[in-house]
Design a protein around this motif. Structure first.
Motif, PDB file in Angstrom:
ATOM      1  N   VAL A 206       1.180  -1.127  -0.043  1.00 27.85           N
ATOM      2  CA  VAL A 206       0.331   0.012  -0.125  1.00 27.85           C
ATOM      3  C   VAL A 206       1.260   1.203  -0.436  1.00 27.85           C
ATOM      4  CG1 VAL A 206      -2.013   1.448   1.288  1.00 27.85           C
ATOM      5  CG2 VAL A 206      -1.755  -0.994   1.073  1.00 27.85           C
ATOM      6  N   ASP A 207       0.740   1.811  -1.048  1.00 26.68           N
ATOM      7  CA  ASP A 207       1.543   3.357  -1.076  1.00 26.68           C
ATOM      8  C   ASP A 207       1.696   4.017  -0.172  1.00 26.68           C
ATOM      9  OD1 ASP A 207       2.152   2.158  -3.588  1.00 26.68           O
ATOM     10  OD2 ASP A 207       1.176   3.543  -4.769  1.00 26.68           O
ATOM     11  N   ARG A 208       0.742   4.354   0.783  1.00 26.97           N
ATOM     12  CA  ARG A 208       0.623   5.277   1.957  1.00 26.97           C
ATOM     13  C   ARG A 208       1.443   4.929   2.688  1.00 26.97           C
ATOM     14  NH1 ARG A 208      -2.460  10.075   3.724  1.00 26.97           N
ATOM     15  NH2 ARG A 208      -1.554  10.311   5.767  1.00 26.97           N
ATOM     16  N   ALA A 209       1.315   3.379   3.196  1.00 24.52           N
ATOM     17  CA  ALA A 209       2.004   2.796   5.000  1.00 24.52           C
ATOM     18  C   ALA A 209       3.928   2.819   3.914  1.00 24.52           C
ATOM     19  CB  ALA A 209       1.715   1.306   4.264  1.00 24.52           C
ATOM     20  N   LEU A 210       3.528   2.817   2.504  1.00 24.59           N
ATOM     21  CA  LEU A 210       5.246   2.955   2.491  1.00 24.59           C
ATOM     22  C   LEU A 210       5.919   4.260   2.400  1.00 24.59           C
ATOM     23  CD1 LEU A 210       5.004   1.338  -0.810  1.00 24.59           C
ATOM     24  CD2 LEU A 210       6.442   0.283   0.855  1.00 24.59           C
ATOM     25  N   THR A 211       5.108   5.249   2.257  1.00 26.38           N
ATOM     26  CA  THR A 211       5.268   6.524   2.442  1.00 26.38           C
ATOM     27  C   THR A 211       5.558   7.028   3.582  1.00 26.38           C
ATOM     28  OG1 THR A 211       2.959   7.919   2.576  1.00 26.38           O
ATOM     29  CG2 THR A 211       4.663   7.336   0.304  1.00 26.38           C
ATOM     30  N   GLU A 212       4.877   6.231   4.492  1.00 25.85           N
ATOM     31  CA  GLU A 212       5.447   6.911   6.444  1.00 25.85           C
ATOM     32  C   GLU A 212       6.004   5.606   6.828  1.00 25.85           C
ATOM     33  OE1 GLU A 212       1.129   7.118   8.266  1.00 25.85           O
ATOM     34  OE2 GLU A 212       0.484   9.029   6.200  1.00 25.85           O
ATOM     35  N   ARG A 213       6.365   4.759   6.332  1.00 29.13           N
ATOM     36  CA  ARG A 213       6.939   3.813   6.409  1.00 29.13           C
ATOM     37  C   ARG A 213       6.889   2.991   8.219  1.00 29.13           C
ATOM     38  NH1 ARG A 213      12.416   4.117   4.884  1.00 29.13           N
ATOM     39  NH2 ARG A 213      13.093   5.644   3.504  1.00 29.13           N
ATOM     40  N   GLU A 214       5.133   2.966   7.508  1.00 27.85           N
ATOM     41  CA  GLU A 214       4.302   1.908   8.394  1.00 27.85           C
ATOM     42  C   GLU A 214       4.279   0.983   7.896  1.00 27.85           C
ATOM     43  OE1 GLU A 214       4.796   2.093  11.471  1.00 27.85           O
ATOM     44  OE2 GLU A 214       5.449   4.937  11.618  1.00 27.85           O
ATOM     45  N   THR A 215       5.075  -0.024   7.639  1.00 28.06           N
ATOM     46  CA  THR A 215       4.185  -1.163   6.316  1.00 28.06           C
ATOM     47  C   THR A 215       4.037  -2.692   7.076  1.00 28.06           C
ATOM     48  OG1 THR A 215       7.426  -1.675   5.767  1.00 28.06           O
ATOM     49  CG2 THR A 215       5.866  -0.560   4.438  1.00 28.06           C
ATOM     50  N   ALA A 216       4.082  -3.130   8.949  1.00 27.92           N
ATOM     51  CA  ALA A 216       4.434  -4.285   9.068  1.00 27.92           C
ATOM     52  C   ALA A 216       2.955  -4.286   8.956  1.00 27.92           C
ATOM     53  CB  ALA A 216       4.767  -3.834  10.266  1.00 27.92           C
ATOM     54  N   GLY A 217       2.565  -5.720   8.494  1.00 29.06           N
ATOM     55  CA  GLY A 217       0.619  -5.824   8.849  1.00 29.06           C
ATOM     56  C   GLY A 217       0.517  -6.501   8.005  1.00 29.06           C
ATOM     57  N   ARG A 218      -1.035  -6.714   7.930  1.00 26.75           N
ATOM     58  CA  ARG A 218      -1.330  -7.455   7.034  1.00 26.75           C
ATOM     59  C   ARG A 218      -3.455  -7.896   7.276  1.00 26.75           C
ATOM     60  NH1 ARG A 218       0.768 -13.565   6.932  1.00 26.75           N
ATOM     61  NH2 ARG A 218       1.977 -12.012   5.213  1.00 26.75           N
TER      62      ARG A 218
END
Length: 472
Positions: A377-389
């Motif tokens: 998810v691009d927004r998670a990548l921009t915020e460096r919060e990519t852990a999870g599902r």
């Protein structure tokens, strides 16, 4: 009968306050009794509010150390826990203004503070020297931390959610007893503030009622941050040595720490209430109620932690609405917890509503599980919060349950709650336009995985080639 109060509410937490406020404004003669000196209950003073303020402070400290990931100078610094807790308690004090007793008295509600109520008959309670009779009653006395009977344990030396927010010095090392939501939330927060945290869970896994797959991902995230997590740790005794505590478990493992935080569950507040004198049936889990929140005495209701089945403030508020319908308007309404969401406020957050994959399997329900990761998810990548599902448990296009591990999962769960409540199908979520870039796009991306196999199947590809040959 003329001297009886229309309604007596025992307990000034979330549920009791809603009922007392509404009933008073509707013109009933209401007495609200709270044994503490202030209204607001455990959620305001020791639970939801201060814990989330502490968690936020800990996240800010964590982000400052991670600043290098954003191209900024990272910082390392000691934490003054006294100052952190000072701002935590200032937020509690600010919200406390909304629970000012004078506001309720202005509605015509009698408010009694500082003394507990106890039943002396099915229609009367005693508060201090005063006996108050009532037509109907609501018990909303909440719960308190459960202290396990471990040899060597000294309750006066322990930290709980009732004492942690008054702590002035950050312990260099901390043991957290319990792998439930409170233990994980506060354990991670204290670790991020600088304590070396060891979390001891008696059972084989953390968060026993949550989705196993997502709990395993969360546990890895916590251990990567530096938390020491020991499962299957049945504590045999605690020894006090040189201003430290040594915890010995059934595996003969020894953990030496400066402080111990107990988060091993909750116990209902019914001691001193003398429910048996009113003919109210209880169990070790609290007061027994039917689906209309009535006790064994039909004119006496109970809500919140003291009645269960869950220990959530939003459950207490939901139950308060049911009691207003049943006791005030005399319109029968039953509780339904099938679409009740909850959130564990770790980072990343873990949110749940409806059935987990394991529960659907155990109940023999034919189902399909849809998954999508935040790292896509691009927004998670921009915020460096990519852990999870995200995991959706579906059947015939309807959502039976949703589990979210990820940033702002507690906010994201509500689109799925509304979909379940309204009976929407996953196709409705797919058809809804989601703003870009937002974390909420993960819902559309998740449900679209249900269509990918059919969309790109050989049959569909042949159909598209045939359509392209048509004129026009």
């Amino acid at each position: 009968m003329q001297n009886k109060r229309d309604l007596i509410v025992i307990g000034g937490g979330a549920g009791g306050l809603v009922i007392a406020s509404v009933a008073s404004q509707l013109g009933l003669n209401v007495t609200l009794i709270e044994k503490q000196a202030k209204l607001g209950g455990d959620c305001l003073h020791h639970g939801c509010v201060p814990s989330k303020a502490l968690i936020k402070a800990a996240k800010v400290a964590h982000l400052m150390r991670r600043a290098g990931e954003f191209g900024l100078p990272s910082q390392s610094f000691p934490i003054d826990l006294g100052k952190v807790n000072q701002q935590v308690n200032s937020i509690v004090d600010h919200i406390q203004q909304h629970d000012d007793p004078e506001r309720f008295r202005a509605y015509g509600c009698e408010v009694l503070l500082g003394e507990p109520a106890r039943f002396i008959s099915p229609h009367a309670v005693q508060v201090g020297e005063r006996v108050i009779e009532g037509r109907r009653f609501v018990i909303a006395t909440g719960s308190r931390p459960f202290i396990p009977a471990i040899p060597g344990i000294n309750p006066d030396d322990l930290l709980t959610n009732e004492s942690l927010f008054d702590l002035q010095q950050l312990p260099a090392s901390l043991a957290v007893l319990g792998g439930g939501p409170i233990g994980l939330e506060l354990g991670q927060a204290m670790s991020r503030l600088g304590s070396q945290v060891t979390l001891l869970q008696r059972g084989p896994r953390l968060l026993a009622h949550e989705d196993t797959e997502l709990v395993d991902l969360l546990q890895k995230q916590l251990t990567d941050e530096g938390l020491q997590i020991q499962t299957n740790s049945d504590i045999e005794r605690i020894e006090h040595q040189n201003d430290q505590y040594e915890i010995i478990d059934n595996n003969h493992d020894r953990v030496r720490v400066d402080k111990i935080l107990v988060a091993t569950g909750r116990r209902p507040n019914i001691e001193g209430l003398d429910p048996e004198r009113a003919g109210i049936e209880t169990t070790p889990r609290g007061i027994m109620v039917d689906r209309r929140l009535r006790t064994s005495q039909k004119h006496i209701y109970a809500c919140g932690d003291v009645a269960g089945p869950y220990a959530f403030t939003h459950q207490a508020e939901y139950q308060a609405g049911l009691i207003i319908s049943n006791a005030v308007f005399r319109f029968p309404k039953k509780a339904d917890y099938r679409i009740l969401p909850w959130v564990t406020y770790t980072d990343p957050e873990l949110a749940q509503v409806g059935l987990t994959e394991q529960q659907a399997r155990e109940q023999g329900i034919k189902h399909t599980v849809l998954r999508f990761d935040f790292k896509e998810v691009d927004r998670a990548l921009t915020e460096r919060e990519t852990a999870g599902r995200v995991k959706l448990v579906t059947r015939k296009g309807k959502i039976l349950g949703a589990s979210i591990l990820g940033p702002q999962a507690g906010e994201l769960i509500h689109e799925l709650v509304l979909a379940m409540q309204s009976g929407a199908k996953i196709g409705d979520i797919s058809a809804a336009i989601h703003a870009y870039p937002t974390l909420a796009q993960i819902h559309r991306r998740t449900v679209n995985t249900a269509y990918a196999a059919k969309l790109f199947s050989p049959l569909t590809r042949r159909l598209v080639r045939w359509l392209q040959r048509l004129p026009g």
